[in-house]
Design an enzyme around this catalytic site. Sequence first.
Site, short mmCIF file in Angstrom:
data_model
loop_
_atom_site.label_atom_id
_atom_site.label_comp_id
_atom_site.label_asym_id
_atom_site.label_seq_id
_atom_site.Cartn_x
_atom_site.Cartn_y
_atom_site.Cartn_z
N HIS A 144 -29.31 -42.91 31.83
CA HIS A 144 -28.27 -43.21 32.82
C HIS A 144 -27.03 -43.67 32.06
O HIS A 144 -27.14 -44.37 31.05
CB HIS A 144 -28.69 -44.38 33.73
CG HIS A 144 -29.52 -44.00 34.91
ND1 HIS A 144 -30.53 -44.82 35.39
CD2 HIS A 144 -29.48 -42.93 35.74
CE1 HIS A 144 -31.08 -44.25 36.47
NE2 HIS A 144 -30.46 -43.09 36.69
N CYS A 199 -28.45 -52.57 35.86
CA CYS A 199 -29.26 -51.75 36.76
C CYS A 199 -29.73 -52.53 37.98
O CYS A 199 -30.00 -51.95 39.02
CB CYS A 199 -30.53 -51.26 36.05
SG CYS A 199 -30.24 -50.30 34.60
N1 ARG Z 1 -37.26 -46.92 36.30
C1 ARG Z 1 -35.95 -46.67 36.77
C2 ARG Z 1 -35.62 -45.18 36.55
O1 ARG Z 1 -36.05 -44.62 35.59
C3 ARG Z 1 -34.95 -47.52 36.05
C4 ARG Z 1 -33.58 -47.40 36.61
C5 ARG Z 1 -32.57 -48.15 35.82
N2 ARG Z 1 -31.35 -48.11 36.48
C6 ARG Z 1 -30.17 -47.85 35.91
N3 ARG Z 1 -29.11 -47.92 36.62
N4 ARG Z 1 -30.07 -47.50 34.65
O2 ARG Z 1 -34.95 -44.58 37.35
#
Ligand code: ARG
Length: 702
Positions: A168, A264
Site C-alpha cells: 500500500h 493504517c
Molecule cells: N492486513 C491488511 C491488508 O493486507 C493490512 C492493511 C494495512 N492498511 C494499510 N493502509 N496499509 O490489507
Amino acid sequence: MNAAIRILMCPPDLYDVDYVINPWMEGNVHKSSKERAAQQWQQLKTLIAERATVDLVPPAAGWPDLVFTANAGLVLGDRAVLSRFYHPERQGEEPHFKAWFEGNGFTVYELPPDLPFEGAGDALLDRQGRWLWAGYGFRSELDSHPLLAEWLDMEVVSLRLMDRRFYHLDTCFCPLTDGYLLYYPPAFDTYSNRTIEMRVPPAKRIAIEEADAVQFACNAVNLEHTVILNQASPALKQRLQECGFTVVETPLTEFLKAGGAAKCLTLRVTEPVQPKPAETVSVLSRVVDLSGHLLDSGVMNRALDAVVECGGSFQVLDFKLGVQKQSTSHAKLKVSGPSPEIIESILSRLIEIGALLPEVKDARLEPVVQDGVAPDDFYVTTIYPTEVRVNGQWLRCQRQRMDGAIALRADGAGQLTATCKLLRDLEVGEQVVVGIDGIRTLHKGEGRDKSPKEEFSFMGSGVSSERRVELVVEQIAWELRQVRDRGGKTVVTAGPVVVHTGGAQHLAYLIREGYVQALLGGNAIAVHDLEQAMMGTSLGVDMTRGVPVSGGHRHHLKVINTVRRYGSIAAVVEKGLVPSGIFYECVGRNVPFSLAGSIRDDGPLPDTEMNLVAAQGRYAELLQGADMILMLSSMLHSIGVGNMTPAGVKMVCVDINPAVVTKLADRGSIESVGVVTDVGLFLSLLVKQLEKLTAPIPLAAH
Ligand code: ARG
C-alpha cells in the site's frame, strides 16, 4: 489539540491475523496477542485524541482487518470514494464503511466492480491539497485513478509500487505538513521516483533506510507538527526534528503482524477542499487489437506482461478464443499508463508484438533537419517486418533491422519509399516516423502450423546444453544442407576461439563444401587462422600437441608482418604461403569476408577495416539476403550482426558462455537457437553430421 481534525478508528475487539494477503501476515496467522493489540491500539488512540477528535466505526464479526480504517475509502471535503478491495478476504468490509460514510453525511462514490482501489491506504493527499498521490501495482488498479480525478476534481499523480512488502502507498510514503515527504524510495519504480523528485524539492524529501521502512516508519499519523509512528531510528528521529516535527513512538507490533501500523489504523475524515487549478488527469488510455494464436504462442502473456512491466495497467475489453487448433483468437485491450511517455513505451512494445491500434491513422512524420540526427520521439525499429501508413496506404519498410529510424523519401516520380536507417545515415530532406501511430509489424510463424522440419520451432528460442547438442546439430546440419542446395545464403560470424578450440579445419571444410556464403569476423580470427596454417601454432601453442612452442608468442606478429608485406590475405594465399585453413578456403572459393577492427588489434592485417562505421556498413552488405547465420563464439560481432538482422533469418548462436547464447537466442523470434558448448566440438560434430547426410536432394553444381 485541534478538535477540527477528525480521525476515524475502529476498536480492535475482533482483530486477528486470520489469513495471508500480504508478506507480513505470512507465519503470523493467529500469532497476535489480543490483550497487547488492545493496549497498543488504546495508546495510539489516546495520543491521537490529545491532538484531534477521534470518531469510531464499530467492529464487525468476520472482518478482522476492519481495524485498518485507512482502507475504508478516500475522503475529500464531503465526498468519499469507497474502497473496492482487491482480496475477497476484505471485500465484506465495504458495506460497513459505506454505512459509516453515509451515516456521517458523505456523498459516497463507488467504483465499478473489478476495479480495485483501497482508499487512503493507496491515495494520499499532498498536505497542501495541491494534488493526490495515488499508488498502484498491488492493491489498487491504475484505471481507478482517472475516476478519482474526476470525482474529487483534483490532479492525481500515479506512483507505481514495486516491493511486495510495501503493497500500500501508505506503507512507504507519507506526505507531511509544510510540504515535507517521508518516504522509502526503493519501494517505487524509477519513473515514479523521478515524478516524486520533480514535485518535492530535495530539502523537503526525507528518504528513509530499509531498517526504518520495515518498522513501518512511513506509516505515520501526521497531525500538524507531530508525527506518531511505531518506531524510528535515532537518525530518522533527528532528521524529523530538524524539519520541525515532534516524533512520538508508540509500539504497534501486534498490527505489524497484519502488515499495518499507525497510519493504517486511522482515516482522516476532515480533508478540506483547497482552491486549485482545474482538474488534470495524467492517466491516458488507448485501445489495441491483437489477433493470432494468442494463447498457444504466448502472445497474450507477452502483451499483458509488457503492459505491466512498463508501468501500465490493462483491461481486457473483449476476447474471442479461436475454437480449433488452426483458428485464431482476437483480443481487444484497453491499456492505461500514468503519462504520455509510458503509454508510448507500452504501445511500442505492443506494436512490436504485433498489436494494431484500431483507430487507423497515418504515421506522424517529422523532417530531418540535421544530417545524422532524428527528430525527438522517433519510432525505434525492431527486427520484425514493419509497415507504415502514409496517405492511407501501408508501405513496407526496406532493410529491416532493429534500433533504426524509419525514413521516408520520394523518388523522382514521387514514389515514396520507407527504409530503416541508422541515425547517422539520416539525411536532411527525409521524413522520419515519430510516435506510434500508423505503424504495424507483421509476425509470421508464431502459429502452430509449421512442422519442425521447416522451422527450428521445436527448439524455438531455446538454449540447449550438452545433452541436447547432438540433436540440435542434426537439425542444423539438415538446415545448412537445405540452404546450400537451394542456392541460399549462410553467413558465418566467428571469433578466434574457433581456431583455439581446433575448429578451424571444420570451418574450412564448411567453406570448401559451399556451406558458407560470407564470413564476418575481426582481426584476430584471421591472424590466428593464418598463424595456424603458416606456423602450426595458435597464439604460440602447438595445435597438434597442445603445448606452447618456445618463442611462439611472437608467431602471430610475424604472420601479421608477412601479410602486411604482401598487402592482403588474398596475396599471401595466392603466393602459396598459406597451405590451408579458413581464409585459404575463403580466398580459393571467392567467399567474401569482412574483418572489423577493434582497439586491441595487433597489426592490424591490411584487410582489417579499422573504420568501424565502414565495417558496420560492410557487415550489413554481406548480411543482405541471408537465410541463416551461424554465430560462433564471438560476442560482440554476433550481437552486432543480430542487430542488423531482421526476424525470419535463422540464427544459430554457439558459445560456451550461456549468457552470450541467451542474449542472442532470446530475440522473441522462433528462428533463433542457442547452443551452449565448446565451439570446436560443435563444429566437428556438425561436419561429421554433414558427411553422414546422404542427401536425397541432388546437389546443386558449385
Ligand atoms: N492486513 C491488511 C491488508 O493486507 C493490512 C492493511 C494495512 N492498511 C494499510 N493502509 N496499509 O490489507
